[in-house]
Design a protein around this motif. Structure first.
Motif, PDB file in Angstrom:
ATOM      1  N   GLU A  86       6.510  -4.890  21.122  1.00  0.00           N
ATOM      2  CA  GLU A  86       7.428  -5.944  20.700  1.00  0.00           C
ATOM      3  C   GLU A  86       8.875  -5.538  20.945  1.00  0.00           C
ATOM      4  OE1 GLU A  86       8.192  -8.869  16.817  1.00  0.00           O
ATOM      5  OE2 GLU A  86       6.721  -7.232  16.714  1.00  0.00           O
ATOM      6  N   PHE A  87       9.189  -4.271  20.705  1.00  0.00           N
ATOM      7  CA  PHE A  87      10.561  -3.820  20.955  1.00  0.00           C
ATOM      8  C   PHE A  87      10.861  -3.801  22.451  1.00  0.00           C
ATOM      9  CE2 PHE A  87      13.972  -0.577  21.219  1.00  0.00           C
ATOM     10  CZ  PHE A  87      14.910  -1.253  20.470  1.00  0.00           C
ATOM     11  N   GLU A  88       9.878  -3.451  23.268  1.00  0.00           N
ATOM     12  CA  GLU A  88      10.081  -3.495  24.718  1.00  0.00           C
ATOM     13  C   GLU A  88      10.312  -4.929  25.187  1.00  0.00           C
ATOM     14  OE1 GLU A  88      10.512  -1.256  27.155  1.00  0.00           O
ATOM     15  OE2 GLU A  88      10.653   0.194  25.526  1.00  0.00           O
ATOM     16  N   ASP A  89       9.615  -5.884  24.576  1.00  0.00           N
ATOM     17  CA  ASP A  89       9.855  -7.295  24.907  1.00  0.00           C
ATOM     18  C   ASP A  89      11.295  -7.686  24.562  1.00  0.00           C
ATOM     19  OD1 ASP A  89       7.321  -7.705  25.868  1.00  0.00           O
ATOM     20  OD2 ASP A  89       6.559  -8.664  24.050  1.00  0.00           O
ATOM     21  N   LEU A  90      11.788  -7.173  23.428  1.00  0.00           N
ATOM     22  CA  LEU A  90      13.169  -7.470  23.058  1.00  0.00           C
ATOM     23  C   LEU A  90      14.129  -6.868  24.081  1.00  0.00           C
ATOM     24  CD1 LEU A  90      15.361  -8.519  21.108  1.00  0.00           C
ATOM     25  CD2 LEU A  90      15.185  -6.313  19.910  1.00  0.00           C
ATOM     26  N   LEU A  91      13.910  -5.617  24.485  1.00  0.00           N
ATOM     27  CA  LEU A  91      14.802  -4.985  25.454  1.00  0.00           C
ATOM     28  C   LEU A  91      14.794  -5.730  26.783  1.00  0.00           C
ATOM     29  CD1 LEU A  91      14.200  -1.160  24.845  1.00  0.00           C
ATOM     30  CD2 LEU A  91      16.108  -2.577  24.064  1.00  0.00           C
ATOM     31  N   LEU A  92      13.614  -6.191  27.210  1.00  0.00           N
ATOM     32  CA  LEU A  92      13.543  -6.983  28.429  1.00  0.00           C
ATOM     33  C   LEU A  92      14.333  -8.276  28.272  1.00  0.00           C
ATOM     34  CD1 LEU A  92      12.470  -7.699  31.223  1.00  0.00           C
ATOM     35  CD2 LEU A  92      10.334  -8.452  30.146  1.00  0.00           C
TER      36      LEU A  92
ATOM     37  N   LEU B 283      20.450 -20.904  20.984  1.00  0.00           N
ATOM     38  CA  LEU B 283      21.556 -21.086  21.922  1.00  0.00           C
ATOM     39  C   LEU B 283      22.708 -21.748  21.179  1.00  0.00           C
ATOM     40  CD1 LEU B 283      19.536 -22.575  24.939  1.00  0.00           C
ATOM     41  CD2 LEU B 283      19.828 -20.172  24.296  1.00  0.00           C
ATOM     42  N   ARG B 284      23.922 -21.227  21.377  1.00  0.00           N
ATOM     43  CA  ARG B 284      25.086 -21.798  20.680  1.00  0.00           C
ATOM     44  C   ARG B 284      26.246 -21.957  21.650  1.00  0.00           C
ATOM     45  NH1 ARG B 284      26.754 -17.757  17.793  1.00  0.00           N
ATOM     46  NH2 ARG B 284      28.863 -17.510  18.632  1.00  0.00           N
ATOM     47  N   ARG B 285      26.818 -23.149  21.639  1.00  0.00           N
ATOM     48  CA  ARG B 285      27.998 -23.445  22.452  1.00  0.00           C
ATOM     49  C   ARG B 285      29.120 -23.876  21.518  1.00  0.00           C
ATOM     50  NH1 ARG B 285      24.757 -25.765  25.705  1.00  0.00           N
ATOM     51  NH2 ARG B 285      24.633 -24.914  27.794  1.00  0.00           N
ATOM     52  N   ASP B 286      30.302 -23.299  21.680  1.00  0.00           N
ATOM     53  CA  ASP B 286      31.461 -23.757  20.909  1.00  0.00           C
ATOM     54  C   ASP B 286      32.721 -23.493  21.725  1.00  0.00           C
ATOM     55  OD1 ASP B 286      32.070 -21.018  20.577  1.00  0.00           O
ATOM     56  OD2 ASP B 286      31.076 -20.937  18.627  1.00  0.00           O
ATOM     57  N   GLU B 287      33.874 -23.649  21.094  1.00  0.00           N
ATOM     58  CA  GLU B 287      35.125 -23.503  21.837  1.00  0.00           C
ATOM     59  C   GLU B 287      35.346 -22.079  22.342  1.00  0.00           C
ATOM     60  OE1 GLU B 287      35.669 -22.782  17.519  1.00  0.00           O
ATOM     61  OE2 GLU B 287      34.819 -24.421  18.725  1.00  0.00           O
ATOM     62  N   SER B 288      34.639 -21.104  21.760  1.00  0.00           N
ATOM     63  CA  SER B 288      34.813 -19.713  22.191  1.00  0.00           C
ATOM     64  C   SER B 288      33.922 -19.345  23.372  1.00  0.00           C
ATOM     65  CB  SER B 288      34.520 -18.758  21.026  1.00  0.00           C
ATOM     66  OG  SER B 288      33.140 -18.739  20.711  1.00  0.00           O
ATOM     67  N   GLY B 289      32.931 -20.180  23.703  1.00  0.00           N
ATOM     68  CA  GLY B 289      32.047 -19.868  24.818  1.00  0.00           C
ATOM     69  C   GLY B 289      30.602 -20.155  24.489  1.00  0.00           C
ATOM     70  N   PHE B 290      29.713 -19.333  25.025  1.00  0.00           N
ATOM     71  CA  PHE B 290      28.270 -19.544  24.911  1.00  0.00           C
ATOM     72  C   PHE B 290      27.618 -18.267  24.394  1.00  0.00           C
ATOM     73  CE2 PHE B 290      23.989 -19.316  26.897  1.00  0.00           C
ATOM     74  CZ  PHE B 290      23.421 -20.434  26.284  1.00  0.00           C
ATOM     75  N   ALA B 291      26.673 -18.414  23.463  1.00  0.00           N
ATOM     76  CA  ALA B 291      25.988 -17.262  22.879  1.00  0.00           C
ATOM     77  C   ALA B 291      24.488 -17.508  22.848  1.00  0.00           C
ATOM     78  CB  ALA B 291      26.504 -16.979  21.477  1.00  0.00           C
ATOM     79  N   VAL B 292      23.737 -16.443  23.025  1.00  0.00           N
ATOM     80  CA  VAL B 292      22.288 -16.446  22.854  1.00  0.00           C
ATOM     81  C   VAL B 292      21.967 -15.445  21.759  1.00  0.00           C
ATOM     82  CG1 VAL B 292      20.044 -16.077  23.933  1.00  0.00           C
ATOM     83  CG2 VAL B 292      21.934 -16.999  25.290  1.00  0.00           C
ATOM     84  N   ARG B 293      21.234 -15.902  20.742  1.00  0.00           N
ATOM     85  CA  ARG B 293      20.794 -15.006  19.672  1.00  0.00           C
ATOM     86  C   ARG B 293      19.297 -14.778  19.796  1.00  0.00           C
ATOM     87  NH1 ARG B 293      20.403 -16.699  13.444  1.00  0.00           N
ATOM     88  NH2 ARG B 293      18.403 -17.457  14.250  1.00  0.00           N
ATOM     89  N   LEU B 294      18.893 -13.517  19.848  1.00  0.00           N
ATOM     90  CA  LEU B 294      17.493 -13.116  19.975  1.00  0.00           C
ATOM     91  C   LEU B 294      17.039 -12.449  18.685  1.00  0.00           C
ATOM     92  CD1 LEU B 294      17.826 -11.327  23.445  1.00  0.00           C
ATOM     93  CD2 LEU B 294      17.299 -13.741  23.033  1.00  0.00           C
ATOM     94  N   VAL B 295      15.839 -12.766  18.246  1.00  0.00           N
ATOM     95  CA  VAL B 295      15.274 -12.135  17.056  1.00  0.00           C
ATOM     96  C   VAL B 295      13.918 -11.555  17.404  1.00  0.00           C
ATOM     97  CG1 VAL B 295      14.548 -12.432  14.660  1.00  0.00           C
ATOM     98  CG2 VAL B 295      16.440 -13.792  15.555  1.00  0.00           C
ATOM     99  N   ALA B 296      13.710 -10.304  17.070  1.00  0.00           N
ATOM    100  CA  ALA B 296      12.403  -9.650  17.171  1.00  0.00           C
ATOM    101  C   ALA B 296      11.980  -9.236  15.769  1.00  0.00           C
ATOM    102  CB  ALA B 296      12.469  -8.446  18.087  1.00  0.00           C
ATOM    103  N   GLY B 297      10.699  -9.383  15.473  1.00  0.00           N
ATOM    104  CA  GLY B 297      10.205  -9.076  14.128  1.00  0.00           C
ATOM    105  C   GLY B 297       9.989 -10.330  13.330  1.00  0.00           C
ATOM    106  N   ASP B 298       9.803 -10.164  12.032  1.00  0.00           N
ATOM    107  CA  ASP B 298       9.497 -11.288  11.151  1.00  0.00           C
ATOM    108  C   ASP B 298      10.757 -12.089  10.848  1.00  0.00           C
ATOM    109  OD1 ASP B 298       6.871 -10.490  10.993  1.00  0.00           O
ATOM    110  OD2 ASP B 298       7.236  -9.199   9.233  1.00  0.00           O
TER     111      ASP B 298
END
Length: 317
Positions: free
Chosen positions: A221-227, A298-313
């Motif tokens: 699961e951690f390797e999937d997160l790193l990928l 996925l988040r878009r706002d005046e500062s730009g674009f962000a992707v938030r990833l969660v691994a685990g519960d």
């Protein structure tokens, strides 16, 4: 049902219930109509709901029952699995398909943002199949904002005894998916990040996450997160605008990674849920990430674009 020149199309309906009797009154006629028409008919509910429906059908009913926790593990995986299943039915000669399903209760809380995107995107993703689907929602414990999104992502609503009505609140996918849909903040994000760095390569991003990891996650699961971090960081460096900022939070149960750049992000409204037709723009990587992580926002706002990833519960709301 929307149809093409070959008479195919997707009929996407919501159905609401507040008791076992309500559930059966809408599901059973839907399934029996499909069986009478000789259509492959699939049910994807909890084991308890599946048994309730099974007991209300004739013993000879050839309905396929699947566990909804398996089918609805992640939105992009659900789309891929259903498309593969329906392609098999069509290859075997099916001229119609019926599916009655219900997303797991956990999807209605901290991960509803990406399941709302799923409910909208499937209006496009399944439209080349002769499908009639019923998405079930229990009004006793479904939050009001979820029910509002359901009304805006389903062109039709099914009622007891086989009735159907058009939903006036329906919004076509490109418009719905363009709306800001912030993810529910996780408690860990209120603490100082363990890493907060500017990265220039995917290798730097992977190293920052590995150094900050405190979670007891299975190695795979951690390797999937790193990928996933590599894919997102590569997209940000190649297609975004600098600086590319990476932040990491971790505790025993999960790792949260946010990658932010000052660009506008992908223009494809289905980014992540379907592989983008233009792979040079990173759409395939984002699609892969949506199948590897416990949650992607996925988040878009005046500062730009962000992707938030969660691994685990994911914590329950």
């Amino acid at each position: 049902m929307r149809t093409d020149a070959h008479g195919r199309g997707y009929d996407h309906s919501a159905a609401y219930y507040a008791s076992d009797e309500d559930l059966l009154s809408v599901v059973v006629p839907f399934l029996l109509d499909g069986l009478e028409a000789g259509e492959p008919t699939v049910v994807s509910l909890t084991p308890e709901r599946s048994e309730l429906v099974r007991s209300a059908l004739p013993r000879s009913a050839g309905v396929v029952f699947t566990a909804n926790d398996d089918v609805y593990a992640r939105p992009a995986s659900a789309i891929r699995s259903y498309r593969e299943m329906m392609a098999g039915f069509v290859a075997d000669g099916a001229r119609g398909i019926r599916i009655a399903g219900e997303v797991p209760k956990a999807a209605l809380t901290t991960s509803w943002d990406w399941w709302a995107r799923y409910e909208s995107a499937v209006n496009h993703a399944y439209d080349d199949f002769p499908l009639r689907s019923m998405c079930l929602y229990d009004t006793r414990d479904t939050p009001r904002h979820v029910l509002d999104d359901v009304a805006r992502t389903h062109p039709f609503a099914l009622t007891a005894g086989g009735g159907r009505r058009t939903v006036g609140d329906y919004v076509p996918p490109p418009a719905f998916l363009a709306e800001p849909r912030p993810a529910a903040p996780l408690p860990i994000e209120s603490t100082p990040p363990l890493a907060d760095v500017v990265v220039r390569t995917s290798a730097e991003a992977r190293r920052a996450v590995a150094d900050a990891n405190r979670a007891r996650l299975p190695a795979a699961e951690f390797e999937d997160l790193l990928l996933s971090v590599s894919e997102v960081a590569t997209n940000a460096v190649r297609h975004g605008s600098p600086p590319v900022r990476l932040r990491v939070w971790a505790d025993r149960d999960r790792v949260v990674v946010e990658v932010h750049d000052t660009g506008a992000g992908p223009t494809d409204p289905f980014a992540g849920l379907l592989p983008a037709p233009d792979r040079d723009l990173g759409g395939l990587g984002l699609w892969l990430v949506h199948q590897l992580c416990a949650h992607v926002a996925l988040r878009r706002d005046e500062s730009g674009f962000a992707v938030r990833l969660v691994a685990g519960d994911l914590p329950r709301a």
